[in-house]
Design a protein around this motif. Structure first.
Motif, PDB file in Angstrom:
ATOM      1  N   PRO A  54       0.811  -1.228   0.000  1.00  0.00           N
ATOM      2  CA  PRO A  54       0.000   0.000   0.000  1.00  0.00           C
ATOM      3  C   PRO A  54       0.836   1.266   0.000  1.00  0.00           C
ATOM      4  CG  PRO A  54       0.010  -0.994   2.181  1.00  0.00           C
ATOM      5  CD  PRO A  54       0.675  -1.975   1.262  1.00  0.00           C
ATOM      6  N   TYR A  55       0.261   2.325  -0.569  1.00  0.00           N
ATOM      7  CA  TYR A  55       0.846   3.657  -0.456  1.00  0.00           C
ATOM      8  C   TYR A  55       0.393   4.277   0.859  1.00  0.00           C
ATOM      9  CZ  TYR A  55       1.885   3.514  -5.489  1.00  0.00           C
ATOM     10  OH  TYR A  55       2.370   3.177  -6.719  1.00  0.00           O
ATOM     11  N   SER A  56       1.257   5.064   1.469  1.00  0.00           N
ATOM     12  CA  SER A  56       0.918   5.807   2.681  1.00  0.00           C
ATOM     13  C   SER A  56       0.603   7.247   2.309  1.00  0.00           C
ATOM     14  CB  SER A  56       2.079   5.783   3.681  1.00  0.00           C
ATOM     15  OG  SER A  56       2.338   4.463   4.114  1.00  0.00           O
ATOM     16  N   PHE A 187      -7.849   5.786  -0.215  1.00  0.00           N
ATOM     17  CA  PHE A 187      -7.231   5.604   1.102  1.00  0.00           C
ATOM     18  C   PHE A 187      -8.285   5.252   2.146  1.00  0.00           C
ATOM     19  CE2 PHE A 187      -4.165   8.139  -1.143  1.00  0.00           C
ATOM     20  CZ  PHE A 187      -2.932   7.751  -0.641  1.00  0.00           C
ATOM     21  N   ASN A 190      -6.835   4.238   7.935  1.00  0.00           N
ATOM     22  CA  ASN A 190      -5.461   4.075   8.407  1.00  0.00           C
ATOM     23  C   ASN A 190      -4.470   4.845   7.541  1.00  0.00           C
ATOM     24  OD1 ASN A 190      -5.568   2.535   6.093  1.00  0.00           O
ATOM     25  ND2 ASN A 190      -4.642   0.701   7.000  1.00  0.00           N
ATOM     26  N   ASP A 191      -4.984   5.677   6.619  1.00  0.00           N
ATOM     27  CA  ASP A 191      -4.152   6.484   5.714  1.00  0.00           C
ATOM     28  C   ASP A 191      -3.275   5.632   4.806  1.00  0.00           C
ATOM     29  OD1 ASP A 191      -5.011   9.106   6.573  1.00  0.00           O
ATOM     30  OD2 ASP A 191      -3.917   8.748   8.430  1.00  0.00           O
ATOM     31  N   LYS A 192      -3.764   4.444   4.488  1.00  0.00           N
ATOM     32  CA  LYS A 192      -3.090   3.559   3.536  1.00  0.00           C
ATOM     33  C   LYS A 192      -3.999   3.346   2.328  1.00  0.00           C
ATOM     34  CE  LYS A 192       0.360   2.531   6.382  1.00  0.00           C
ATOM     35  NZ  LYS A 192       1.758   2.954   6.113  1.00  0.00           N
ATOM     36  N   ASN A 194      -4.739   0.782  -0.862  1.00  0.00           N
ATOM     37  CA  ASN A 194      -4.506  -0.528  -1.454  1.00  0.00           C
ATOM     38  C   ASN A 194      -5.110  -0.654  -2.845  1.00  0.00           C
ATOM     39  OD1 ASN A 194      -3.217  -2.126   0.790  1.00  0.00           O
ATOM     40  ND2 ASN A 194      -5.065  -1.413   1.842  1.00  0.00           N
TER      41      ASN A 194
END
Length: 218
Positions: A54-56, A187, A190-192, A194
């Motif tokens: 995942p990107y943050s 997003f 959790n600020d992720k 996927n």
């Protein structure tokens, strides 16, 4: 052909589609963190392109259309945040994506819509002032949040989430266009992120996935 070779080819193919921008130019975007993008349906039920890694959300602060600071982590209060990089003078891809997202949201119940925040980050801060962005976004959905800042900051944020931003490309007419990736990134609380959707995603698939993300982030 090996599975690893297939994965590399899939990343390249999705990357080429992602950089639609507004210039009609295609190129391969950066892919920070080496996330593998899979275009097949996710086993959890998502129809967009899913990410193995995942990107943050960057903890960066931009400026909203009212001139107030907006932190991408602390100012996003809703369970699901959608992020798109574009600009108001974009002749084709940006308005299409914004209209598709707005249309997909209308297919959801009001309660579900209320759990989703759409962020439009300009890639053309020289022309896209707060009032200009606000007027543009109101054409699609007044609830969309418009953000601007220095081009350097915007490029850094975009790169962190795998979106290429080329900056100004001069035109023979004397004006300019801005090449940029045209994916919408989803997003969770959790600020992720996927999952992402390319500019040719079906409205029905967007609506399905937006609702699924809300359900998964309750």
């Amino acid at each position: 052909m090996s599975r690893s070779r297939n994965a590399v080819l899939l990343v390249a193919a999705v990357a080429l589609l992602a950089l639609a921008g507004c210039s009609g130019k295609e190129d391969k975007p950066d892919n920070p963190g080496g996330a593998i993008i899979r275009s097949s349906q996710d086993p959890n039920g998502l129809r967009g392109a899913t990410l193995d890694r995942p990107y943050s959300m960057p903890a960066a602060t931009l400026t909203d259309t009212d001139g107030n600071p907006f932190n991408l982590v602390t100012s996003t209060k809703k369970p699901v945040t959608l992020v798109f990089f574009g600009y108001t003078n974009c002749p084709d891809v940006c308005p299409t994506v914004m209209a598709d997202v707005a249309s997909a949201l209308t297919k959801l119940d009001d309660q579900v819509q209320g759990q989703i925040q759409m962020l439009f980050i300009t890639t053309d801060p020289a022309r896209d002032t707060g009032p200009v962005i606000r007027k543009y976004l109101d054409r699609f959905d007044p609830a969309f949040v418009g953000l601007t800042g220095s081009l350097t900051s915007i490029k850094d944020i975009a790169q962190a989430v795998g979106v290429p931003v080329e900056g100004m490309q001069k035109l023979p007419s004397g004006g300019y266009e801005v090449g940029h990736g045209a994916q919408v990134i989803g997003f969770g609380k959790n600020d992720k992120a996927n999952v992402l959707w390319l500019s040719n995603a079906a409205i029905g698939d967007l609506a399905h996935d937006f609702g699924k993300l809300v359900e998964d982030n309750r």
